[in-house]
Design an enzyme around this catalytic site. Sequence first.
Site, PDB file in Angstrom:
ATOM      1  N   THR A   1       0.828  -1.208   0.000  1.00  0.00           N
ATOM      2  CA  THR A   1       0.000   0.000   0.000  1.00  0.00           C
ATOM      3  C   THR A   1       0.864   1.260   0.000  1.00  0.00           C
ATOM      4  O   THR A   1       1.960   1.285   0.589  1.00  0.00           O
ATOM      5  CB  THR A   1      -0.946  -0.001   1.222  1.00  0.00           C
TER       6      THR A   1
ATOM      7  N   SER B   1      -1.673   3.187  10.470  1.00  0.00           N
ATOM      8  CA  SER B   1      -2.601   2.316  11.216  1.00  0.00           C
ATOM      9  C   SER B   1      -1.907   0.974  11.417  1.00  0.00           C
ATOM     10  O   SER B   1      -0.912   0.659  10.758  1.00  0.00           O
ATOM     11  CB  SER B   1      -3.903   2.085  10.435  1.00  0.00           C
TER      12      SER B   1
ATOM     13  N   TYR C   1      -3.084  -1.743  10.436  1.00  0.00           N
ATOM     14  CA  TYR C   1      -3.187  -2.417   9.137  1.00  0.00           C
ATOM     15  C   TYR C   1      -2.014  -1.999   8.233  1.00  0.00           C
ATOM     16  O   TYR C   1      -1.317  -2.849   7.673  1.00  0.00           O
ATOM     17  CB  TYR C   1      -4.524  -2.084   8.440  1.00  0.00           C
ATOM     18  N   HIS C   2      -1.825  -0.674   8.086  1.00  0.00           N
ATOM     19  CA  HIS C   2      -0.754  -0.216   7.190  1.00  0.00           C
ATOM     20  C   HIS C   2       0.600  -0.744   7.683  1.00  0.00           C
ATOM     21  O   HIS C   2       1.476  -1.085   6.890  1.00  0.00           O
ATOM     22  CB  HIS C   2      -0.752   1.312   7.088  1.00  0.00           C
TER      23      HIS C   2
ATOM     24  N   LYS D   1       1.542  -4.161   6.439  1.00  0.00           N
ATOM     25  CA  LYS D   1       2.097  -4.178   5.070  1.00  0.00           C
ATOM     26  C   LYS D   1       3.592  -3.862   5.096  1.00  0.00           C
ATOM     27  O   LYS D   1       4.353  -4.374   4.271  1.00  0.00           O
ATOM     28  CB  LYS D   1       1.364  -3.160   4.195  1.00  0.00           C
TER      29      LYS D   1
ATOM     30  N   VAL E   1      -8.313   2.427  -4.233  1.00  0.00           N
ATOM     31  CA  VAL E   1      -9.006   2.029  -5.459  1.00  0.00           C
ATOM     32  C   VAL E   1     -10.449   2.539  -5.416  1.00  0.00           C
ATOM     33  O   VAL E   1     -11.087   2.533  -4.364  1.00  0.00           O
ATOM     34  CB  VAL E   1      -9.009   0.491  -5.589  1.00  0.00           C
TER      35      VAL E   1
ATOM     36  N   THR F   1     -18.819  12.829   4.161  1.00  0.00           N
ATOM     37  CA  THR F   1     -18.129  12.834   5.454  1.00  0.00           C
ATOM     38  C   THR F   1     -16.629  13.099   5.296  1.00  0.00           C
ATOM     39  O   THR F   1     -15.811  12.173   5.347  1.00  0.00           O
ATOM     40  CB  THR F   1     -18.327  11.476   6.157  1.00  0.00           C
TER      41      THR F   1
ATOM     42  N   GLU G   1      -3.873  11.720  11.733  1.00  0.00           N
ATOM     43  CA  GLU G   1      -3.194  11.861  10.441  1.00  0.00           C
ATOM     44  C   GLU G   1      -3.035  13.346  10.153  1.00  0.00           C
ATOM     45  O   GLU G   1      -3.767  14.175  10.712  1.00  0.00           O
ATOM     46  CB  GLU G   1      -4.010  11.195   9.322  1.00  0.00           C
TER      47      GLU G   1
HETATM   48  P1  NAD Z   1     -10.990  -7.570   0.308  1.00  0.00           P
HETATM   49  O1  NAD Z   1     -11.091  -7.646   1.790  1.00  0.00           O
HETATM   50  O2  NAD Z   1     -12.217  -7.280  -0.473  1.00  0.00           O
HETATM   51  O3  NAD Z   1     -10.359  -8.947  -0.249  1.00  0.00           O
HETATM   52  C1  NAD Z   1      -9.387  -9.672   0.440  1.00  0.00           C
HETATM   53  C2  NAD Z   1      -9.774 -11.151   0.334  1.00  0.00           C
HETATM   54  O4  NAD Z   1      -8.783 -11.931   1.018  1.00  0.00           O
HETATM   55  C3  NAD Z   1     -11.123 -11.451   1.003  1.00  0.00           C
HETATM   56  O5  NAD Z   1     -11.966 -12.139   0.116  1.00  0.00           O
HETATM   57  C4  NAD Z   1     -10.746 -12.291   2.220  1.00  0.00           C
HETATM   58  O6  NAD Z   1     -11.737 -13.267   2.522  1.00  0.00           O
HETATM   59  C5  NAD Z   1      -9.425 -12.912   1.786  1.00  0.00           C
HETATM   60  N1  NAD Z   1      -8.526 -13.242   2.920  1.00  0.00           N
HETATM   61  C6  NAD Z   1      -8.139 -12.446   3.927  1.00  0.00           C
HETATM   62  N2  NAD Z   1      -7.329 -13.110   4.775  1.00  0.00           N
HETATM   63  C7  NAD Z   1      -7.212 -14.366   4.286  1.00  0.00           C
HETATM   64  C8  NAD Z   1      -6.509 -15.521   4.711  1.00  0.00           C
HETATM   65  N3  NAD Z   1      -5.801 -15.537   5.843  1.00  0.00           N
HETATM   66  N4  NAD Z   1      -6.592 -16.636   3.956  1.00  0.00           N
HETATM   67  C9  NAD Z   1      -7.340 -16.672   2.811  1.00  0.00           C
HETATM   68  N5  NAD Z   1      -8.015 -15.595   2.357  1.00  0.00           N
HETATM   69  C10 NAD Z   1      -7.963 -14.460   3.099  1.00  0.00           C
HETATM   70  O7  NAD Z   1      -9.830  -6.523  -0.021  1.00  0.00           O
HETATM   71  P2  NAD Z   1      -9.491  -5.764  -1.410  1.00  0.00           P
HETATM   72  O8  NAD Z   1     -10.029  -4.398  -1.331  1.00  0.00           O
HETATM   73  O9  NAD Z   1      -9.827  -6.635  -2.548  1.00  0.00           O
HETATM   74  O10 NAD Z   1      -7.910  -5.652  -1.273  1.00  0.00           O
HETATM   75  C11 NAD Z   1      -7.076  -6.686  -1.745  1.00  0.00           C
HETATM   76  C12 NAD Z   1      -5.624  -6.368  -1.394  1.00  0.00           C
HETATM   77  O11 NAD Z   1      -5.241  -5.135  -1.987  1.00  0.00           O
HETATM   78  C13 NAD Z   1      -5.363  -6.239   0.098  1.00  0.00           C
HETATM   79  O12 NAD Z   1      -4.137  -6.831   0.410  1.00  0.00           O
HETATM   80  C14 NAD Z   1      -5.305  -4.741   0.309  1.00  0.00           C
HETATM   81  O13 NAD Z   1      -4.484  -4.428   1.400  1.00  0.00           O
HETATM   82  C15 NAD Z   1      -4.739  -4.256  -1.006  1.00  0.00           C
HETATM   83  N6  NAD Z   1      -5.145  -2.886  -1.314  1.00  0.00           N
HETATM   84  C16 NAD Z   1      -6.469  -2.571  -1.452  1.00  0.00           C
HETATM   85  C17 NAD Z   1      -6.837  -1.257  -1.756  1.00  0.00           C
HETATM   86  C18 NAD Z   1      -8.267  -0.834  -1.900  1.00  0.00           C
HETATM   87  O14 NAD Z   1      -8.528   0.364  -2.078  1.00  0.00           O
HETATM   88  N7  NAD Z   1      -9.236  -1.746  -1.855  1.00  0.00           N
HETATM   89  C19 NAD Z   1      -5.838  -0.287  -1.927  1.00  0.00           C
HETATM   90  C20 NAD Z   1      -4.503  -0.636  -1.772  1.00  0.00           C
HETATM   91  C21 NAD Z   1      -4.164  -1.943  -1.464  1.00  0.00           C
HETATM   92  N1  USQ Z   2     -11.645   9.749   4.678  1.00  0.00           N
HETATM   93  C1  USQ Z   2     -12.548  10.797   4.845  1.00  0.00           C
HETATM   94  N2  USQ Z   2     -13.870  10.490   4.900  1.00  0.00           N
HETATM   95  C2  USQ Z   2     -14.335   9.216   4.775  1.00  0.00           C
HETATM   96  C3  USQ Z   2     -13.409   8.161   4.590  1.00  0.00           C
HETATM   97  C4  USQ Z   2     -12.075   8.467   4.553  1.00  0.00           C
HETATM   98  O1  USQ Z   2     -12.155  11.967   4.947  1.00  0.00           O
HETATM   99  O2  USQ Z   2     -15.555   9.017   4.838  1.00  0.00           O
HETATM  100  C5  USQ Z   2     -10.204  10.049   4.600  1.00  0.00           C
HETATM  101  C6  USQ Z   2      -9.353   9.315   5.623  1.00  0.00           C
HETATM  102  O3  USQ Z   2      -9.276  10.020   6.842  1.00  0.00           O
HETATM  103  C7  USQ Z   2      -8.025   9.201   4.908  1.00  0.00           C
HETATM  104  C8  USQ Z   2      -8.424   9.106   3.432  1.00  0.00           C
HETATM  105  O4  USQ Z   2      -9.763   9.580   3.342  1.00  0.00           O
HETATM  106  O5  USQ Z   2      -7.293  10.381   5.064  1.00  0.00           O
HETATM  107  C9  USQ Z   2      -8.365   7.700   2.877  1.00  0.00           C
HETATM  108  O6  USQ Z   2      -9.165   6.836   3.660  1.00  0.00           O
HETATM  109  P1  USQ Z   2      -9.705   5.455   3.046  1.00  0.00           P
HETATM  110  O7  USQ Z   2     -10.533   4.781   4.088  1.00  0.00           O
HETATM  111  O8  USQ Z   2     -10.317   5.703   1.722  1.00  0.00           O
HETATM  112  O9  USQ Z   2      -8.342   4.668   2.746  1.00  0.00           O
HETATM  113  P2  USQ Z   2      -7.296   3.963   3.718  1.00  0.00           P
HETATM  114  O10 USQ Z   2      -7.773   3.856   5.101  1.00  0.00           O
HETATM  115  O11 USQ Z   2      -5.962   4.601   3.499  1.00  0.00           O
HETATM  116  O12 USQ Z   2      -7.258   2.479   3.141  1.00  0.00           O
HETATM  117  C10 USQ Z   2      -7.583   2.146   1.786  1.00  0.00           C
HETATM  118  C11 USQ Z   2      -7.757   0.643   1.719  1.00  0.00           C
HETATM  119  C12 USQ Z   2      -6.444  -0.037   2.098  1.00  0.00           C
HETATM  120  C13 USQ Z   2      -5.334   0.502   1.203  1.00  0.00           C
HETATM  121  C14 USQ Z   2      -5.248   2.021   1.238  1.00  0.00           C
HETATM  122  C15 USQ Z   2      -4.309   2.583   0.204  1.00  0.00           C
HETATM  123  O13 USQ Z   2      -8.792   0.224   2.617  1.00  0.00           O
HETATM  124  O14 USQ Z   2      -6.564  -1.438   1.946  1.00  0.00           O
HETATM  125  O15 USQ Z   2      -4.106  -0.044   1.608  1.00  0.00           O
HETATM  126  O16 USQ Z   2      -6.539   2.563   0.928  1.00  0.00           O
HETATM  127  S1  USQ Z   2      -3.394   3.980   0.794  1.00  0.00           S
HETATM  128  O17 USQ Z   2      -4.358   4.976   1.301  1.00  0.00           O
HETATM  129  O18 USQ Z   2      -2.612   4.458  -0.291  1.00  0.00           O
HETATM  130  O19 USQ Z   2      -2.579   3.487   1.905  1.00  0.00           O
END
Ligand code: NAD
Ligand code: USQ
Length: 396
Positions: free
Chosen positions: A144, A179, A181-182, A185, A211, A253, A325
């Site tokens: 990420t 976070s 989560y981050h 990664k 995305v 929001t 943040e």
């Molecule tokens: P998502 O939660 O929709 O999909 C993740 C899938 O992985 C789920 O179907 C879940 O059931 C499966 N999973 C989780 N842990 C598992 C485990 N231990 N074993 C088997 N399956 C497991 O998430 P997404 O939005 O599709 O994101 C996919 C990846 O891309 C993630 O690694 C996320 O961090 C990364 N990513 C997403 C975004 C975004 O905006 N959605 C942005 C940047 C990075």
């Molecule tokens: N935000 C708002 N209002 C909202 C939701 C979010 O102002 O209703 C703000 C947040 O405070 C943050 C920004 O928008 O500053 C992004 O928040 P987000 O929830 O859209 O994204 P984030 O928490 O960063 O996580 C998402 C995905 C994660 C991925 C990450 C990419 O859930 O899996 O890793 O985007 S990145 O942001 O580049 O790290």
Amino acid sequence: MRVLVLGADGYLGWPTALHLSHRGHEVGAVDNFVRRQYDYELGTSSLVPIAQLQRRVKVWEDISGLRVQPFIGDLNDAEFVYDTVREFKPDAIIHFAEQRSAPYSMIDRAHAVYTQVNNVVGNLNLLFAIAEIDPSIHLVKLGTMGEYGTPNIDIEEGFIEITHRGRTDVLPFPKQPGSYYHLSKVHDSHNIMFACRIWGLRSTDLNQGIVYGQETDETVLHPDLATRFDYDGVFGTVLNRFCVQAVAGHPLTVYGAGGQTRGMLNIRDTLACVEIAVNNPAEEGEYRVFNQFTESFSVKELADKVVEASNGPVRVTNLDNPRVEKEEHYYRAAHTKLLDLGLVPNLLDRSTVASILSVVERHRDRIDVDAIAPSANWRSAGNDDRLHSEAGSVRS
Ligand code: NAD
Ligand code: USQ
């Protein structure tokens, strides 16, 4: 190529599996459905209804004549990981399978521990399986952009040349994630880089931005091929959330001042970037990083775009920021490597926002307005009593 997609039941994994199958790759689809379980835990659901994986696979086979092979299991189960890699014999593994919500990881201790164990251990099991079974497998790992945080200097693609007391080296770019989560990664990135160095594995770490969007060329072919669309306060991401809020007549929001700036990309570009990485594998022993986003926007700018593209009046509200943040900051991040390999971005214009709004309009009866408010607060360490009540499904 034989490509194993981990997390293939998820928002990005499912359309990626379809896309690569369509492009002639043999695709295996791994998932343990834990994302669906988070919805049960939180009382939320995807705005767009999603079919079960087995049904999705069948519909795809009926429509395309192409077979995606499902493997149901948990990456934290090492035996399952080893068996799957042995049976499918992939040339490349695309690893999406992690708990991906920052707010979910910040609910309390149990959710932070769960997120890091699930993500870090799953990834480690995979690294060991690749090293022991076939070190030539190319690991394409979803990281990420949030690994870098928001430093007051330009962000490079993975590495930075530093001169210190007269000596120069190229070192990993400093990480300041926002976070637990981050942070997971960041831990993954270190583990992958180490595995490439000691075992000669090959890996591409895709530091992806946020995305947006929901439809791809393949998912629109049948309602049962649709991918999920999250908009709730825990899993919804900012632009998709704003589109749902606009349709629901809920104020957009914006958290805090709204100057938070992030790299963003269209879901169609996620598919294109992953395909580019698979088709151009890293060298033996190489750990490389691509910054996977196409444009940067502040939260305020995103809200303005949704207001402009909406038909009726839309209000914007500045909520007390539930996160810790920077709300106004410098942001400039390099993202040339995927462009150099041929990525042609789908940029965010009014018609893109309008197309997301039209997906939401079609499913507006499924919007649960009560799910919109953010529920996790970064400043509170949580209350572990929840472990024994609402969050009973979290393993830690
Ligand atoms: P998502 O939660 O929709 O999909 C993740 C899938 O992985 C789920 O179907 C879940 O059931 C499966 N999973 C989780 N842990 C598992 C485990 N231990 N074993 C088997 N399956 C497991 O998430 P997404 O939005 O599709 O994101 C996919 C990846 O891309 C993630 O690694 C996320 O961090 C990364 N990513 C997403 C975004 C975004 O905006 N959605 C942005 C940047 C990075
Ligand atoms: N935000 C708002 N209002 C909202 C939701 C979010 O102002 O209703 C703000 C947040 O405070 C943050 C920004 O928008 O500053 C992004 O928040 P987000 O929830 O859209 O994204 P984030 O928490 O960063 O996580 C998402 C995905 C994660 C991925 C990450 C990419 O859930 O899996 O890793 O985007 S990145 O942001 O580049 O790290």
